[in-house]
Design a protein around this motif. Structure first.
Motif, PDB file in Angstrom:
ATOM      1  N   GLU A 112       0.833  -1.205   0.000  1.00 47.87           N
ATOM      2  CA  GLU A 112       0.000   0.000   0.000  1.00 47.87           C
ATOM      3  C   GLU A 112       0.866   1.253   0.000  1.00 47.87           C
ATOM      4  OE1 GLU A 112      -3.649   2.244   2.393  1.00 47.87           O
ATOM      5  OE2 GLU A 112      -2.994   0.258   3.064  1.00 47.87           O
ATOM      6  N   ARG A 113       1.941   1.227   0.755  1.00 45.33           N
ATOM      7  CA  ARG A 113       2.838   2.389   0.778  1.00 45.33           C
ATOM      8  C   ARG A 113       3.415   2.661  -0.613  1.00 45.33           C
ATOM      9  NH1 ARG A 113       3.970   4.696   5.422  1.00 45.33           N
ATOM     10  NH2 ARG A 113       3.354   3.616   7.327  1.00 45.33           N
ATOM     11  N   VAL A 114       3.883   1.593  -1.281  1.00 47.74           N
ATOM     12  CA  VAL A 114       4.444   1.759  -2.625  1.00 47.74           C
ATOM     13  C   VAL A 114       3.363   2.298  -3.566  1.00 47.74           C
ATOM     14  CG1 VAL A 114       5.509   0.597  -4.600  1.00 47.74           C
ATOM     15  CG2 VAL A 114       6.159  -0.057  -2.266  1.00 47.74           C
ATOM     16  N   TYR A 115       2.171   1.712  -3.513  1.00 43.70           N
ATOM     17  CA  TYR A 115       1.069   2.105  -4.388  1.00 43.70           C
ATOM     18  C   TYR A 115       0.713   3.584  -4.183  1.00 43.70           C
ATOM     19  CZ  TYR A 115      -3.413   1.792  -6.831  1.00 43.70           C
ATOM     20  OH  TYR A 115      -4.464   1.973  -7.706  1.00 43.70           O
ATOM     21  N   ARG A 116       0.583   3.986  -2.941  1.00 45.62           N
ATOM     22  CA  ARG A 116       0.201   5.383  -2.655  1.00 45.62           C
ATOM     23  C   ARG A 116       1.283   6.365  -3.105  1.00 45.62           C
ATOM     24  NH1 ARG A 116      -4.510   5.570  -0.362  1.00 45.62           N
ATOM     25  NH2 ARG A 116      -5.289   3.855   0.929  1.00 45.62           N
ATOM     26  N   ARG A 117       2.543   6.007  -2.905  1.00 42.55           N
ATOM     27  CA  ARG A 117       3.638   6.889  -3.334  1.00 42.55           C
ATOM     28  C   ARG A 117       3.645   7.010  -4.861  1.00 42.55           C
ATOM     29  NH1 ARG A 117       6.025   9.905   0.519  1.00 42.55           N
ATOM     30  NH2 ARG A 117       7.965   9.842  -0.621  1.00 42.55           N
ATOM     31  N   ALA A 118       3.476   5.885  -5.558  1.00 44.93           N
ATOM     32  CA  ALA A 118       3.457   5.907  -7.028  1.00 44.93           C
ATOM     33  C   ALA A 118       2.273   6.716  -7.538  1.00 44.93           C
ATOM     34  CB  ALA A 118       3.416   4.487  -7.572  1.00 44.93           C
ATOM     35  N   SER A 119       1.143   6.607  -6.863  1.00 47.31           N
ATOM     36  CA  SER A 119      -0.078   7.316  -7.283  1.00 47.31           C
ATOM     37  C   SER A 119       0.038   8.830  -7.135  1.00 47.31           C
ATOM     38  CB  SER A 119      -1.282   6.804  -6.488  1.00 47.31           C
ATOM     39  OG  SER A 119      -1.517   5.443  -6.789  1.00 47.31           O
ATOM     40  N   MET A 120       1.018   9.292  -6.385  1.00 45.92           N
ATOM     41  CA  MET A 120       1.234  10.736  -6.260  1.00 45.92           C
ATOM     42  C   MET A 120       1.755  11.334  -7.569  1.00 45.92           C
ATOM     43  SD  MET A 120       3.024  11.058  -2.554  1.00 45.92           S
ATOM     44  CE  MET A 120       2.174  10.686  -1.037  1.00 45.92           C
ATOM     45  N   GLU A 121       2.389  10.494  -8.407  1.00 44.27           N
ATOM     46  CA  GLU A 121       2.986  10.978  -9.650  1.00 44.27           C
ATOM     47  C   GLU A 121       2.308  10.410 -10.893  1.00 44.27           C
ATOM     48  OE1 GLU A 121       5.105  12.961 -12.384  1.00 44.27           O
ATOM     49  OE2 GLU A 121       5.120  13.387 -10.246  1.00 44.27           O
ATOM     50  N   ALA A 161       0.631  -5.935  -9.871  1.00 44.09           N
ATOM     51  CA  ALA A 161       0.581  -7.185 -10.625  1.00 44.09           C
ATOM     52  C   ALA A 161       1.032  -8.302  -9.683  1.00 44.09           C
ATOM     53  CB  ALA A 161       1.502  -7.113 -11.844  1.00 44.09           C
ATOM     54  N   THR A 162       0.145  -9.249  -9.423  1.00 46.09           N
ATOM     55  CA  THR A 162       0.470 -10.303  -8.476  1.00 46.09           C
ATOM     56  C   THR A 162      -0.092 -11.645  -8.915  1.00 46.09           C
ATOM     57  OG1 THR A 162       0.472 -10.901  -6.122  1.00 46.09           O
ATOM     58  CG2 THR A 162      -1.562  -9.930  -6.997  1.00 46.09           C
ATOM     59  N   ASP A 163       0.454 -12.693  -8.342  1.00 44.43           N
ATOM     60  CA  ASP A 163      -0.062 -14.051  -8.561  1.00 44.43           C
ATOM     61  C   ASP A 163      -0.684 -14.590  -7.274  1.00 44.43           C
ATOM     62  OD1 ASP A 163       2.183 -14.364  -7.006  1.00 44.43           O
ATOM     63  OD2 ASP A 163       3.084 -15.935  -8.215  1.00 44.43           O
ATOM     64  N   ASP A 164      -0.854 -13.730  -6.283  1.00 41.20           N
ATOM     65  CA  ASP A 164      -1.287 -14.166  -4.960  1.00 41.20           C
ATOM     66  C   ASP A 164      -2.597 -13.509  -4.540  1.00 41.20           C
ATOM     67  OD1 ASP A 164      -0.024 -15.595  -2.372  1.00 41.20           O
ATOM     68  OD2 ASP A 164      -1.112 -13.769  -1.766  1.00 41.20           O
ATOM     69  N   ASP A 165      -3.564 -14.332  -4.159  1.00 41.43           N
ATOM     70  CA  ASP A 165      -4.880 -13.820  -3.761  1.00 41.43           C
ATOM     71  C   ASP A 165      -4.810 -12.937  -2.520  1.00 41.43           C
ATOM     72  OD1 ASP A 165      -6.270 -15.037  -5.866  1.00 41.43           O
ATOM     73  OD2 ASP A 165      -6.544 -16.902  -4.730  1.00 41.43           O
ATOM     74  N   ARG A 166      -3.911 -13.232  -1.581  1.00 37.71           N
ATOM     75  CA  ARG A 166      -3.795 -12.410  -0.363  1.00 37.71           C
ATOM     76  C   ARG A 166      -3.367 -10.993  -0.713  1.00 37.71           C
ATOM     77  NH1 ARG A 166      -0.111 -17.052   2.138  1.00 37.71           N
ATOM     78  NH2 ARG A 166       0.399 -16.995  -0.084  1.00 37.71           N
ATOM     79  N   ILE A 167      -2.417 -10.884  -1.615  1.00 40.33           N
ATOM     80  CA  ILE A 167      -1.964  -9.554  -2.036  1.00 40.33           C
ATOM     81  C   ILE A 167      -3.079  -8.852  -2.800  1.00 40.33           C
ATOM     82  CG2 ILE A 167      -0.315  -8.308  -3.503  1.00 40.33           C
ATOM     83  CD1 ILE A 167       1.745 -10.520  -2.768  1.00 40.33           C
ATOM     84  N   ALA A 168      -3.738  -9.583  -3.709  1.00 34.40           N
ATOM     85  CA  ALA A 168      -4.833  -8.992  -4.497  1.00 34.40           C
ATOM     86  C   ALA A 168      -5.934  -8.458  -3.588  1.00 34.40           C
ATOM     87  CB  ALA A 168      -5.391 -10.018  -5.476  1.00 34.40           C
ATOM     88  N   GLU A 169      -6.322  -9.222  -2.587  1.00 33.70           N
ATOM     89  CA  GLU A 169      -7.384  -8.790  -1.667  1.00 33.70           C
ATOM     90  C   GLU A 169      -6.945  -7.584  -0.845  1.00 33.70           C
ATOM     91  OE1 GLU A 169     -10.578  -9.715  -1.750  1.00 33.70           O
ATOM     92  OE2 GLU A 169      -9.903 -10.870  -3.492  1.00 33.70           O
ATOM     93  N   THR A 170      -5.692  -7.554  -0.455  1.00 35.10           N
ATOM     94  CA  THR A 170      -5.169  -6.400   0.293  1.00 35.10           C
ATOM     95  C   THR A 170      -5.232  -5.141  -0.563  1.00 35.10           C
ATOM     96  OG1 THR A 170      -3.728  -7.790   1.650  1.00 35.10           O
ATOM     97  CG2 THR A 170      -3.108  -5.463   1.438  1.00 35.10           C
ATOM     98  N   VAL A 171      -4.823  -5.249  -1.819  1.00 36.70           N
ATOM     99  CA  VAL A 171      -4.835  -4.089  -2.719  1.00 36.70           C
ATOM    100  C   VAL A 171      -6.273  -3.607  -2.944  1.00 36.70           C
ATOM    101  CG1 VAL A 171      -4.292  -3.290  -5.064  1.00 36.70           C
ATOM    102  CG2 VAL A 171      -2.652  -4.717  -3.819  1.00 36.70           C
ATOM    103  N   PHE A 183      -7.636  -1.557   0.058  1.00 40.89           N
ATOM    104  CA  PHE A 183      -7.302  -0.133   0.221  1.00 40.89           C
ATOM    105  C   PHE A 183      -7.714   0.693  -1.002  1.00 40.89           C
ATOM    106  CE2 PHE A 183      -2.962  -1.755  -1.061  1.00 40.89           C
ATOM    107  CZ  PHE A 183      -2.758  -1.012  -2.202  1.00 40.89           C
ATOM    108  N   GLY A 184      -8.447   0.071  -1.931  1.00 44.73           N
ATOM    109  CA  GLY A 184      -8.965   0.806  -3.085  1.00 44.73           C
ATOM    110  C   GLY A 184      -8.025   0.857  -4.269  1.00 44.73           C
ATOM    111  N   GLY A 185      -6.994   0.030  -4.261  1.00 44.63           N
ATOM    112  CA  GLY A 185      -6.038   0.012  -5.361  1.00 44.63           C
ATOM    113  C   GLY A 185      -6.493  -0.878  -6.502  1.00 44.63           C
ATOM    114  N   ARG A 186      -5.830  -0.731  -7.631  1.00 47.50           N
ATOM    115  CA  ARG A 186      -6.101  -1.571  -8.801  1.00 47.50           C
ATOM    116  C   ARG A 186      -5.093  -2.717  -8.833  1.00 47.50           C
ATOM    117  NH1 ARG A 186      -6.747   3.319 -13.102  1.00 47.50           N
ATOM    118  NH2 ARG A 186      -5.402   4.289 -11.595  1.00 47.50           N
ATOM    119  N   VAL A 187      -5.606  -3.906  -9.147  1.00 45.59           N
ATOM    120  CA  VAL A 187      -4.760  -5.093  -9.149  1.00 45.59           C
ATOM    121  C   VAL A 187      -5.070  -5.925 -10.384  1.00 45.59           C
ATOM    122  CG1 VAL A 187      -6.359  -6.474  -7.744  1.00 45.59           C
ATOM    123  CG2 VAL A 187      -3.914  -7.003  -7.717  1.00 45.59           C
ATOM    124  N   VAL A 188      -4.064  -6.620 -10.884  1.00 47.96           N
ATOM    125  CA  VAL A 188      -4.247  -7.534 -12.001  1.00 47.96           C
ATOM    126  C   VAL A 188      -3.514  -8.826 -11.648  1.00 47.96           C
ATOM    127  CG1 VAL A 188      -2.304  -6.553 -13.293  1.00 47.96           C
ATOM    128  CG2 VAL A 188      -4.043  -7.844 -14.499  1.00 47.96           C
TER     129      VAL A 188
END
Length: 188
Positions: free
Chosen positions: A31-40, A47-57, A60-65
Motif C-alpha cells: 500500500e505504501r508503494v502504491y500510494r507513493r506511485a499514485s502521487m505521480e 501485478a500479483t499471482d497471490d490472492d492475499r496480495i490482491a485482496e489487500t490491494v 485499500f482501493g487500489g487496482r490489481v491484475v
C-alpha cells in the motif's frame, strides 16, 4: 505521452516471504508503494499471482491484475499485466514492490527520460554516499551498476562493481565513483 505504473508483487519472495504484506507503521508495504506511485502517476496497478496480495490491494482501493506464478522476473510479470490490462500507455514504469519510501520525484525523473524520442528504456541510479559506510556496497541486497561514457548502463550486479585492483577495499572510495540502483525501470 501516457505512463502507467505497474508494481510487481509476489508473496513467495526467497529472502522475505510475504514481504508485500509486511506492516510498516500500520500500513502494508504494498500500500505504501502504491500510494507513493499514485502521487505521480494517474494509472497504477499491482501485478500479483497471490490472492492475499490482491485482496489487500482491493481493500485499500487500489487496482490489481492477476498474473501467472511462473514468471522469472518482475519485468515479465509487468509485461503480462500490461497486456492483460489492455492499457494504451506509451511507457510502462516497473516500480519495485519493496520500495515503500520511493519518492514521487524519482518517478517524475524517470518519466522525463522519455522526453528524448530515442529513449527506449530508462532506470534511475544514485551515487553511493560514503557516509552510509563503505560496507553497504558489499550488501547483496543493494544492486550496483556501472556505465559507459554516455551513462548507458553496462552491467548490474549484487556484487560490488567496479572492482578496483591492487588496492585495499578501504581505499576504493578514493579511486572510483560507485552507483547503486533505484528500484525502478521504464520501457517505451
Amino acid at each position: 505521452m501516457k505512463f502507467i505504473g505497474i508494481i510487481p508483487a509476489r508473496y513467495a519472495s526467497s529472502r522475505f516471504p510475504g514481504k508485500p504484506l509486511a506492516d510498516i507503521c500500520g500500513m502494508t508495504m504494498i500500500e505504501r508503494v502504491y500510494r507513493r506511485a499514485s502521487m505521480e502517476l494517474d494509472e497504477v496497478y499491482v501485478a500479483t499471482d497471490d490472492d492475499r496480495i490482491a485482496e489487500t490491494v482491493k481493500g485499500f482501493g487500489g487496482r490489481v491484475v492477476m498474473t501467472a506464478a511462473t514468471h522469472r522476473s518482475g519485468t515479465d510479470r509487468c509485461y503480462e499485466a500490461y497486456c492483460n490490462i489492455g492499457s494504451d500507455a506509451d511507457v510502462v514504469i516497473n516500480i519495485q514492490g519493496d520500495e515503500p519510501f520511493i519518492d514521487p520525484s524519482q518517478i517524475a525523473e524517470v518519466k522525463r527520460c522519455f522526453d528524448d524520442e530515442s529513449t527506449r528504456i530508462a532506470t534511475l541510479v544514485r551515487k553511493f554516499d560514503p557516509a552510509l559506510g563503505f560496507e553497504a556496497l558489499f550488501d547483496a541486497n543493494t544492486p550496483k551498476v556501472t556505465f559507459d561514457d554516455n551513462m548507458n548502463a553496462l552491467y548490474f550486479s549484487r556484487s560490488i562493481i567496479p572492482y578496483v585492483r591492487n588496492f585495499k577495499w578501504q581505499e576504493w572510495i578514493d579511486r572510483c565513483t560507485f552507483y547503486t540502483h533505484v528500484g525502478m525501470y521504464a520501457y517505451r
